[in-house]
Design an enzyme around this catalytic site. Structure first.
Site, mmCIF file in Angstrom:
data_model
loop_
_atom_site.group_PDB
_atom_site.id
_atom_site.type_symbol
_atom_site.label_atom_id
_atom_site.label_comp_id
_atom_site.label_asym_id
_atom_site.label_seq_id
_atom_site.Cartn_x
_atom_site.Cartn_y
_atom_site.Cartn_z
ATOM 1 N N THR A 29 -15.832 -24.573 37.835
ATOM 2 C CA THR A 29 -15.823 -23.695 39.003
ATOM 3 C C THR A 29 -16.012 -24.529 40.264
ATOM 4 O OG1 THR A 29 -18.194 -23.209 38.870
ATOM 5 C CG2 THR A 29 -16.700 -21.727 37.675
ATOM 6 N N LEU A 30 -15.381 -24.075 41.316
ATOM 7 C CA LEU A 30 -15.419 -24.782 42.596
ATOM 8 C C LEU A 30 -15.892 -23.878 43.728
ATOM 9 C CD1 LEU A 30 -12.040 -26.655 42.115
ATOM 10 C CD2 LEU A 30 -14.306 -27.704 42.159
ATOM 11 N N GLY A 31 -16.750 -22.924 43.398
ATOM 12 C CA GLY A 31 -17.288 -22.035 44.426
ATOM 13 C C GLY A 31 -16.198 -21.299 45.171
ATOM 14 N N GLY A 34 -12.322 -21.490 44.134
ATOM 15 C CA GLY A 34 -11.776 -20.949 42.897
ATOM 16 C C GLY A 34 -12.288 -21.703 41.692
ATOM 17 N N GLY A 58 -22.067 -17.729 39.719
ATOM 18 C CA GLY A 58 -21.707 -18.401 38.464
ATOM 19 C C GLY A 58 -21.867 -17.483 37.272
ATOM 20 N N ASP A 59 -22.937 -16.690 37.276
ATOM 21 C CA ASP A 59 -23.127 -15.710 36.209
ATOM 22 C C ASP A 59 -22.000 -14.683 36.226
ATOM 23 O OD1 ASP A 59 -25.533 -16.918 35.442
ATOM 24 O OD2 ASP A 59 -26.705 -15.644 36.793
ATOM 25 N N GLY A 93 -28.425 -9.982 45.988
ATOM 26 C CA GLY A 93 -29.063 -9.935 44.684
ATOM 27 C C GLY A 93 -28.174 -10.490 43.585
ATOM 28 N N SER A 97 -25.466 -7.262 42.257
ATOM 29 C CA SER A 97 -24.188 -7.679 42.837
ATOM 30 C C SER A 97 -23.039 -7.665 41.830
ATOM 31 C CB SER A 97 -24.316 -9.085 43.439
ATOM 32 O OG SER A 97 -24.400 -10.061 42.410
#
Length: 132
Positions: A29-31, A34, A58-59, A93, A97
């Site tokens: 993952t790259l925030g 993407g 991430g979750d 949160g 979220s």
């Protein structure tokens, strides 16, 4: 992998390291950029609104990418993960979220022409999430 990952090019290098370690299909993952799916390339992020908080993104990605177990391909599952994370960052949160699946499916269908569509996923590797 022992490498700093800030771009798709960095992710490709890190993915190769993971492949050399025996991981069949690394995902990095790259925030807000993407996620990099080895063998497919960069899968663009889904922008669902203004970023409120990145805690739990991430979750959210991992939960969405678990769609692989519903029979989706690896690239489709990563898309779902990116969409899930894209929505989650628009809310405060962690647990609160997490979006309902219908919202994720709608975001994907509303933006289908912009995203890569596509085999099994062996590992999720997250880069540091950017706090805004």
């Amino acid at each position: 992998a022992g490498l700093a990952v800030h771009s798709a090019e960095d992710a490709a290098k890190a993915a190769e390291v993971f492949c050399d370690m025996g991981v069949t299909t690394p995902i990095i993952t790259l925030g807000d950029k993407g996620a990099y799916l080895h063998g497919h390339g960069l899968i663009a992020p889904f922008i669902a609104g203004a970023v409120v908080e990145t805690t739990g993104a991430g979750d959210a990605f991992n939960g969405g990418a678990a769609a692989l177990y519903e029979g989706f391909t690896d690239s489709e599952a990563v898309k779902i993960g990116c969409a899930n994370a894209g929505i989650s960052v628009t809310r405060a949160g962690t647990a609160p979220s997490m979006p309902p699946r219908k919202r994720v499916d709608k975001l994907i269908s509303d933006n289908a022409e912009h995203y890569l569509l596509g085999s099994p996923i062996a590992l999720f590797v997250s880069s540091a999430q950017k706090k805004e």
